[in-house]
Design a protein around this motif. Structure first.
Motif, mmCIF file in Angstrom:
data_model
loop_
_atom_site.group_PDB
_atom_site.id
_atom_site.type_symbol
_atom_site.label_atom_id
_atom_site.label_comp_id
_atom_site.label_asym_id
_atom_site.label_seq_id
_atom_site.Cartn_x
_atom_site.Cartn_y
_atom_site.Cartn_z
ATOM 1 N N THR A 1 0.436 -1.209 -0.337
ATOM 2 C CA THR A 1 0.522 0.020 0.114
ATOM 3 C C THR A 1 0.555 1.143 -0.651
ATOM 4 O O THR A 1 1.675 1.412 0.635
ATOM 5 N N ALA A 2 0.371 1.893 -1.214
ATOM 6 C CA ALA A 2 1.559 3.467 -1.172
ATOM 7 C C ALA A 2 0.431 4.466 -0.612
ATOM 8 O O ALA A 2 -0.544 4.321 -0.781
ATOM 9 N N ILE A 3 1.091 5.320 -0.113
ATOM 10 C CA ILE A 3 0.557 6.687 0.371
ATOM 11 C C ILE A 3 1.122 8.058 -0.084
ATOM 12 O O ILE A 3 2.208 8.278 0.117
ATOM 13 N N SER A 4 -0.198 8.460 -0.594
ATOM 14 C CA SER A 4 1.424 10.304 -1.574
ATOM 15 C C SER A 4 0.991 10.335 -0.155
ATOM 16 O O SER A 4 -0.046 11.501 0.721
ATOM 17 N N ALA A 5 2.259 11.301 -0.040
ATOM 18 C CA ALA A 5 2.945 12.869 0.481
ATOM 19 C C ALA A 5 2.997 13.829 0.138
ATOM 20 O O ALA A 5 4.366 13.743 0.878
ATOM 21 N N VAL A 6 2.504 14.162 -1.047
ATOM 22 C CA VAL A 6 2.702 15.283 -1.489
ATOM 23 C C VAL A 6 2.741 16.169 -1.212
ATOM 24 O O VAL A 6 2.160 16.437 -0.320
ATOM 25 N N GLU A 7 3.655 17.048 -1.131
ATOM 26 C CA GLU A 7 3.562 18.227 -0.423
ATOM 27 C C GLU A 7 3.836 19.384 -1.442
ATOM 28 O O GLU A 7 4.670 19.864 -2.450
ATOM 29 N N ILE B 1 -2.228 8.130 8.112
ATOM 30 C CA ILE B 1 -2.651 7.148 7.437
ATOM 31 C C ILE B 1 -1.712 5.864 7.511
ATOM 32 O O ILE B 1 -2.389 4.985 8.392
ATOM 33 N N LYS B 2 -0.369 6.076 7.890
ATOM 34 C CA LYS B 2 0.724 5.371 7.666
ATOM 35 C C LYS B 2 0.498 4.880 8.984
ATOM 36 O O LYS B 2 0.741 3.720 9.675
ATOM 37 N N SER B 3 -0.083 5.071 10.836
ATOM 38 C CA SER B 3 0.247 4.909 11.376
ATOM 39 C C SER B 3 -0.746 4.150 12.252
ATOM 40 O O SER B 3 -0.803 2.614 12.549
ATOM 41 N N LEU B 4 -1.598 5.077 10.894
ATOM 42 C CA LEU B 4 -3.415 3.614 11.644
ATOM 43 C C LEU B 4 -2.688 2.195 10.606
ATOM 44 O O LEU B 4 -3.053 1.734 11.504
ATOM 45 N N LEU B 5 -2.515 2.447 9.748
ATOM 46 C CA LEU B 5 -2.522 0.814 9.267
ATOM 47 C C LEU B 5 -1.507 0.085 10.653
ATOM 48 O O LEU B 5 -1.722 -1.207 10.216
ATOM 49 N N GLU C 1 -0.539 -0.146 12.964
ATOM 50 C CA GLU C 1 -1.746 -0.687 13.942
ATOM 51 C C GLU C 1 -2.268 -1.667 14.246
ATOM 52 O O GLU C 1 -2.565 -2.635 15.090
ATOM 53 N N HIS C 2 -1.940 -1.971 13.048
ATOM 54 C CA HIS C 2 -3.250 -2.650 12.674
ATOM 55 C C HIS C 2 -2.439 -4.297 11.572
ATOM 56 O O HIS C 2 -2.699 -5.132 10.865
ATOM 57 N N GLU C 3 -1.024 -3.248 11.834
ATOM 58 C CA GLU C 3 0.017 -4.617 10.944
ATOM 59 C C GLU C 3 0.249 -4.527 9.479
ATOM 60 O O GLU C 3 -0.040 -5.657 9.134
ATOM 61 N N ILE C 4 -0.709 -3.526 9.107
ATOM 62 C CA ILE C 4 -0.669 -3.590 7.604
ATOM 63 C C ILE C 4 0.538 -1.935 6.981
ATOM 64 O O ILE C 4 0.789 -1.229 7.692
ATOM 65 N N SER C 5 1.163 -2.483 5.991
ATOM 66 C CA SER C 5 2.383 -2.597 5.690
ATOM 67 C C SER C 5 2.328 -1.320 4.896
ATOM 68 O O SER C 5 1.471 -1.471 3.787
ATOM 69 N N GLY D 1 -9.912 -0.462 4.888
ATOM 70 C CA GLY D 1 -10.576 0.290 5.270
ATOM 71 C C GLY D 1 -10.915 0.823 6.339
ATOM 72 O O GLY D 1 -11.399 1.448 7.259
ATOM 73 N N GLU D 2 -11.396 -0.902 7.022
ATOM 74 C CA GLU D 2 -11.459 -0.842 8.541
ATOM 75 C C GLU D 2 -10.131 -0.199 10.092
ATOM 76 O O GLU D 2 -10.650 0.611 10.650
ATOM 77 N N ALA D 3 -9.065 -0.092 9.416
ATOM 78 C CA ALA D 3 -8.354 0.489 9.732
ATOM 79 C C ALA D 3 -8.586 1.618 9.979
ATOM 80 O O ALA D 3 -7.520 2.723 10.744
ATOM 81 N N LEU D 4 -8.271 2.500 8.664
ATOM 82 C CA LEU D 4 -9.589 3.942 9.144
ATOM 83 C C LEU D 4 -10.461 4.136 9.198
ATOM 84 O O LEU D 4 -10.826 5.622 9.347
ATOM 85 N N LYS D 5 -10.988 3.708 10.198
ATOM 86 C CA LYS D 5 -12.016 4.043 10.533
ATOM 87 C C LYS D 5 -12.711 5.757 11.126
ATOM 88 O O LYS D 5 -13.364 6.443 11.392
#
Length: 254
Positions: A49-55, A88-92, A94-98, A144-148
């Motif tokens: 899973t990739a998360i855009s962190a564009v500034e 988002i990265k932190s929430l993932l 917490e659910h052991e999602i890389s 999705g659950e991790a981001l509730k």
């Protein structure tokens, strides 16, 4: 709280049209004022899973060809949010999602086509998240659950994709949807409205015409993420229509 949604982004030239679905998207946008949008796009595939962190402002990605020239001149100057990406990265985690942060990718049409209709002022921070079409539906649901918690913070979680998505079956002369496409969507809508995630996880073997409707799963995966991020309430079907005989314009609120 802002409820998560799944919206079909359709063909790239959707933004040039005027129809019932377009008008609905514009009305939805007027009714919402999220602090940010977290959008899972079917047009960004990564193994992890990739998360855009564009500034700053995203570059535009025109990931299509053969459309009117005016489509390639559209600009949607959305800004990123590295802080939300980190959350988002932190929430993932917490659910052991890389997951990985991406600091350079622009926004694809799965993102800007919907957002330019929902929030035309481009004044809401946007974080894109990738999908993996080879990941199980259960795993995409768990993301999705991790981001509730984000929904409680007035952040819109949006899955951008499609249900029926077979480009080889499009018919530019069609005036009515194909019966097999309707039957497949009937099945999907029924299971979503009943929150029957177990059958939805197995739609390929249970739903009518599933292999024809979804020859590749990248566009249906955001549905599972949006559904997973819902708050155990009865989903609401926002819209249903068709283009080119089989292209589904479908919307759910969770």
């Amino acid at each position: 709280m802002i409820h998560p949604m799944f919206l079909c982004h359709g063909a790239p030239d959707l933004v040039l049209e005027d129809n019932e679905y377009i008008r609905l998207l514009k009305e939805i946008g007027k009714s919402l004022k999220p602090k940010a949008v977290v959008l899972f796009t079917a047009h960004w595939e990564t193994e992890v899973t990739a998360i855009s962190a564009v500034e700053g402002t995203y570059d535009m990605i025109y990931d299509f060809y053969g459309f009117p020239a005016e489509l390639y001149r559209i600009k949607y100057p959305a800004k990123g949010s590295p802080e939300l990406a980190e959350r988002i990265k932190s929430l993932l985690k917490e659910h052991e999602i890389s997951s990985n942060l991406d600091h350079s990718r622009g926004i694809d049409h799965g993102t800007w086509s919907l957002l330019s209709l929902l929030f035309p002022e481009a004044d809401i921070p946007v974080v894109q998240v990738s999908i993996n079409p080879f990941r199980s539906k259960e795993e995409q649901f768990l993301i999705g659950e991790a981001l509730k918690p984000l929904a409680e913070e007035d952040i819109l979680i949006l899955g951008s994709g499609s249900t029926v998505h077979n480009l080889g079956a499009l018919n530019g002369n069609a005036t009515e949807p194909e019966s097999w496409a309707v039957e497949f969507d009937d099945w999907i809508i029924d299971r979503v409205e009943r929150l029957d995630s177990e059958e939805l996880f197995r739609y390929q073997s249970l739903a009518p015409h599933a292999r024809h409707a979804v020859p590749r799963e990248e566009h249906i995966m955001p549905l599972y993420t949006a559904m997973g991020s819902g708050r155990d309430r009865t989903p609401k079907l926002l819209h249903r229509s068709y283009a080119y005989g089989t292209f589904t314009y479908l919307g759910f609120e969770f």
